[in-house]
Design an enzyme around this catalytic site. Structure first.
Site, PDB file in Angstrom:
ATOM      1  N   PRO A  33       1.223  -0.303  -0.663  1.00 11.04           N
ATOM      2  CA  PRO A  33       2.193  -1.316  -1.087  1.00 11.04           C
ATOM      3  C   PRO A  33       2.184  -2.460  -0.069  1.00 11.04           C
ATOM      4  O   PRO A  33       2.243  -2.211   1.134  1.00 11.04           O
ATOM      5  CB  PRO A  33       3.528  -0.561  -1.041  1.00 11.04           C
ATOM      6  CG  PRO A  33       3.320   0.566  -0.078  1.00 11.04           C
ATOM      7  CD  PRO A  33       1.864   0.925  -0.165  1.00 11.04           C
ATOM      8  N   MET A  34       2.087  -3.684  -0.539  1.00  8.60           N
ATOM      9  CA  MET A  34       2.164  -4.838   0.368  1.00  8.60           C
ATOM     10  C   MET A  34       3.019  -5.917  -0.290  1.00  8.60           C
ATOM     11  O   MET A  34       2.621  -6.500  -1.301  1.00  8.60           O
ATOM     12  CB  MET A  34       0.761  -5.384   0.670  1.00  8.60           C
ATOM     13  CG  MET A  34      -0.061  -4.505   1.600  1.00  8.60           C
ATOM     14  SD  MET A  34      -1.667  -5.232   1.991  1.00  8.60           S
ATOM     15  CE  MET A  34      -2.580  -4.912   0.472  1.00  8.60           C
ATOM     16  N   GLN A  86       8.015   1.647  -5.158  1.00  8.85           N
ATOM     17  CA  GLN A  86       8.536   1.886  -3.810  1.00  8.85           C
ATOM     18  C   GLN A  86       9.920   1.254  -3.651  1.00  8.85           C
ATOM     19  O   GLN A  86      10.116   0.072  -3.941  1.00  8.85           O
ATOM     20  CB  GLN A  86       7.605   1.315  -2.742  1.00  8.85           C
ATOM     21  CG  GLN A  86       8.083   1.786  -1.367  1.00  8.85           C
ATOM     22  CD  GLN A  86       7.355   1.156  -0.212  1.00  8.85           C
ATOM     23  OE1 GLN A  86       7.437  -0.046  -0.024  1.00  8.85           O
ATOM     24  NE2 GLN A  86       6.666   1.960   0.569  1.00  8.85           N
ATOM     25  N   CYS A 116       8.497   0.113   7.031  1.00  4.87           N
ATOM     26  CA  CYS A 116       8.450  -1.333   7.232  1.00  4.87           C
ATOM     27  C   CYS A 116       9.049  -1.702   8.590  1.00  4.87           C
ATOM     28  O   CYS A 116      10.178  -1.327   8.893  1.00  4.87           O
ATOM     29  CB  CYS A 116       9.216  -2.041   6.116  1.00  4.87           C
ATOM     30  SG  CYS A 116       9.154  -3.809   6.337  1.00  4.87           S
ATOM     31  N   LYS A 155       6.990   7.243   2.703  1.00  3.19           N
ATOM     32  CA  LYS A 155       5.978   6.546   3.527  1.00  3.19           C
ATOM     33  C   LYS A 155       6.631   6.148   4.839  1.00  3.19           C
ATOM     34  O   LYS A 155       7.693   5.529   4.840  1.00  3.19           O
ATOM     35  CB  LYS A 155       5.460   5.320   2.782  1.00  3.19           C
ATOM     36  CG  LYS A 155       4.430   4.504   3.574  1.00  3.19           C
ATOM     37  CD  LYS A 155       3.765   3.481   2.664  1.00  3.19           C
ATOM     38  CE  LYS A 155       2.711   2.655   3.370  1.00  3.19           C
ATOM     39  NZ  LYS A 155       3.253   1.616   4.237  1.00  3.19           N
ATOM     40  N   ASN A 216      -3.035   6.497   6.645  1.00  2.00           N
ATOM     41  CA  ASN A 216      -3.100   5.041   6.464  1.00  2.00           C
ATOM     42  C   ASN A 216      -3.193   4.334   7.820  1.00  2.00           C
ATOM     43  O   ASN A 216      -2.630   4.788   8.804  1.00  2.00           O
ATOM     44  CB  ASN A 216      -1.824   4.607   5.701  1.00  2.00           C
ATOM     45  CG  ASN A 216      -1.581   3.110   5.700  1.00  2.00           C
ATOM     46  OD1 ASN A 216      -0.563   2.648   6.202  1.00  2.00           O
ATOM     47  ND2 ASN A 216      -2.486   2.353   5.151  1.00  2.00           N
TER      48      ASN A 216
HETATM   49  C1  LIG Z   1       1.504  -8.300   3.961  1.00  2.00           C
HETATM   50  C2  LIG Z   1       1.930  -6.867   4.086  1.00  2.00           C
HETATM   51  C3  LIG Z   1       3.016  -6.414   3.355  1.00  2.00           C
HETATM   52  C4  LIG Z   1       3.429  -5.071   3.446  1.00  2.00           C
HETATM   53  N1  LIG Z   1       4.449  -4.634   2.667  1.00  2.00           N
HETATM   54  C5  LIG Z   1       4.762  -3.313   2.658  1.00  2.00           C
HETATM   55  C6  LIG Z   1       5.724  -2.798   1.748  1.00  2.00           C
HETATM   56  O1  LIG Z   1       6.293  -3.506   0.915  1.00  2.00           O
HETATM   57  N2  LIG Z   1       5.991  -1.457   1.818  1.00  2.00           N
HETATM   58  C7  LIG Z   1       5.373  -0.630   2.718  1.00  2.00           C
HETATM   59  O2  LIG Z   1       5.647   0.571   2.742  1.00  2.00           O
HETATM   60  N3  LIG Z   1       4.450  -1.087   3.567  1.00  2.00           N
HETATM   61  C8  LIG Z   1       4.125  -2.410   3.554  1.00  2.00           C
HETATM   62  N4  LIG Z   1       3.131  -2.854   4.355  1.00  2.00           N
HETATM   63  C9  LIG Z   1       2.382  -1.877   5.188  1.00  2.00           C
HETATM   64  C10 LIG Z   1       1.142  -1.357   4.455  1.00  2.00           C
HETATM   65  O3  LIG Z   1       1.497  -0.618   3.306  1.00  2.00           O
HETATM   66  C11 LIG Z   1       0.273  -0.475   5.363  1.00  2.00           C
HETATM   67  O4  LIG Z   1       1.048   0.636   5.771  1.00  2.00           O
HETATM   68  C12 LIG Z   1      -0.208  -1.206   6.602  1.00  2.00           C
HETATM   69  O5  LIG Z   1      -0.677  -2.510   6.277  1.00  2.00           O
HETATM   70  C13 LIG Z   1      -1.321  -0.433   7.321  1.00  2.00           C
HETATM   71  O6  LIG Z   1      -2.421  -0.247   6.470  1.00  2.00           O
HETATM   72  P1  LIG Z   1      -3.749  -1.170   6.567  1.00  2.00           P
HETATM   73  O7  LIG Z   1      -4.207  -1.140   8.005  1.00  2.00           O
HETATM   74  O8  LIG Z   1      -4.709  -0.540   5.626  1.00  2.00           O
HETATM   75  O9  LIG Z   1      -3.342  -2.566   6.172  1.00  2.00           O
HETATM   76  C14 LIG Z   1       2.728  -4.184   4.311  1.00  2.00           C
HETATM   77  C15 LIG Z   1       1.650  -4.658   5.045  1.00  2.00           C
HETATM   78  C16 LIG Z   1       1.231  -5.965   4.939  1.00  2.00           C
HETATM   79  C17 LIG Z   1       0.035  -6.430   5.734  1.00  2.00           C
END
Ligand SMILES: Cc1cc2nc3c(=O)[nH]c(=O)nc-3n(C[C@H](O)[C@H](O)[C@H](O)COP(=O)(O)O)c2cc1C
Length: 342
Positions: A33-34, A86, A116, A155, A216
């Protein structure tokens, strides 16, 4: 519509199905989720190109109950399945009510955001701040699990900081409370996105839970995906930033063919059109900019500053689409020449 079908099965493990409660998941590569990124168009593309599972941007529980337009937009699935929503929040009451709304509106799985790092997630201190108060976090988890008949997942990060690595403890208690899968981002809250995710540290959670575990953090390639599973003992991998500018990437990691450069041009343009349709012209043009920039950085890095500026500042979607297409096509032609010459 381009849709690579051959499955070259990089890793039988990553391509293997599993389930979350009774919900079947077709492979073990999940789009993270992002917020601001994994909106409906992005999730639709990720699923089409083979991601095992996609998750909505976090939806603030209280805002959903209070009926805000943004929450409803984030909740939309347009029929894509499985639909994993989420929720974020700090009070059991709002989380439970929001979970019921999500379930009544087609969610197959609810995920609780406890990862977060933002100081203030809309609606109060939530996200990873909840990890500082596990007893309180548990009330929220219990209320959410009780509220719905669909699987609830969690998460989180490793802990608040290096002196309080409590993900194993929270995960164990969460499993007892009925959580059906846990995802760990291998960083502490205080690390924000600094340094490297600690894939080995995730294993301490594996050692105490028997529900599916998702690892992750910093996974970019299929080799990374295999390595994070090996080191953490997790059942599946979740990829976030590695999918920016390539919504098909989770599918590729799961074993689907990578689109070629010409196909990428078509997918990127289709993505742009999907965003305009989803958000409407004015908002769509603005929201799409970061995606267009990611595509250009990856696939047309030679785009001139002037061309990029035109794409990033124009408010006219037709003009943006034409310039974006031209820049990506130039990138594709260049890649083709380099291939021919090699
Ligand atoms: C722009 C952005 C927005 C994110 N928004 C969320 C979110 O809404 N909910 C969440 O659980 N994690 C959020 N995350 C965290 C990601 O889900 C993930 O845990 C984190 O980026 C690490 O994984 P990666 O290294 O593959 O990016 C966000 C990350 C980024 C970069």
């Amino acid at each position: 519509m381009v849709c690579p079908k051959d499955n070259h099965l990089l890793s039988p493990k990553l391509a293997a199905p599993f389930s979350i409660g009774s919900v079947p998941i077709r492979n073990r590569v999940i789009l993270a989720p992002m917020s601001g990124v994994t909106d409906l168009p992005f999730r639709q593309l990720a699923l089409r190109y083979g991601a095992g599972l996609v998750v909505t941007e976090m939806v603030a529980s209280r805002e959903l109950v209070q009926d805000t337009a943004e929450s409803w937009a984030r909740l939309k699935s347009a029929g894509l399945r499985p639909h994993m929503v989420q929720l974020a929040g700090r009070e059991a009451h709002w989380m439970a009510e929001a979970a019921k709304i999500a379930a009544d509106n087609g969610a197959d799985i609810i995920d609780i955001n406890m990862g977060c790092p933002a100081k203030k997630v809309i609606g109060g201190y939530s996200g990873s701040a909840l990890m500082r108060d596990p007893d309180h976090a548990l009330t929220l988890i219990e209320a959410t699990v009780r509220a719905v008949n669909i699987p609830v997942t969690l998460k989180m990060r490793l802990g608040w900081d290096e002196n309080s690595i409590n993900a194993p403890d929270i995960a164990r208690r969460a499993e007892e409370a009925g959580i059906q899968l846990v995802t760990i981002h291998g960083r502490t809250r205080m690390q924000f996105y600094e340094g490297r995710a600690d894939w080995d540290a995730i294993r301490a959670v594996r050692d105490v839970v028997s529900i599916p575990l998702v690892a992750n953090g910093d996974v970019e390639t299929a080799e990374d995906a295999e390595e994070i599973l090996r080191r953490s003992g997790a059942d599946a991998v979740m990829i976030g930033r590695g999918c920016q500018g390539r919504p098909w990437h989770a599918g590729v990691i799961a074993g689907h063919r990578e689109p070629n450069h010409q196909e990428i041009v078509e997918i990127a343009i289709e993505h742009y059109r999907m965003m305009l349709e989803f958000y409407g012209e004015a908002v769509g043009v603005r929201h799409a900019r970061k995606h267009l920039a990611w595509y250009l950085d990856r696939y047309a890095p030679a785009t001139t500053g002037a061309d990029k500026a035109k794409i990033m500042t124009s408010k006219e979607s037709g003009e943006v689409a034409a310039s974006f297409h031209a820049a990506l096509q130039a990138g594709a032609d260049l890649a083709h020449c380099v291939q021919e010459a090699a």
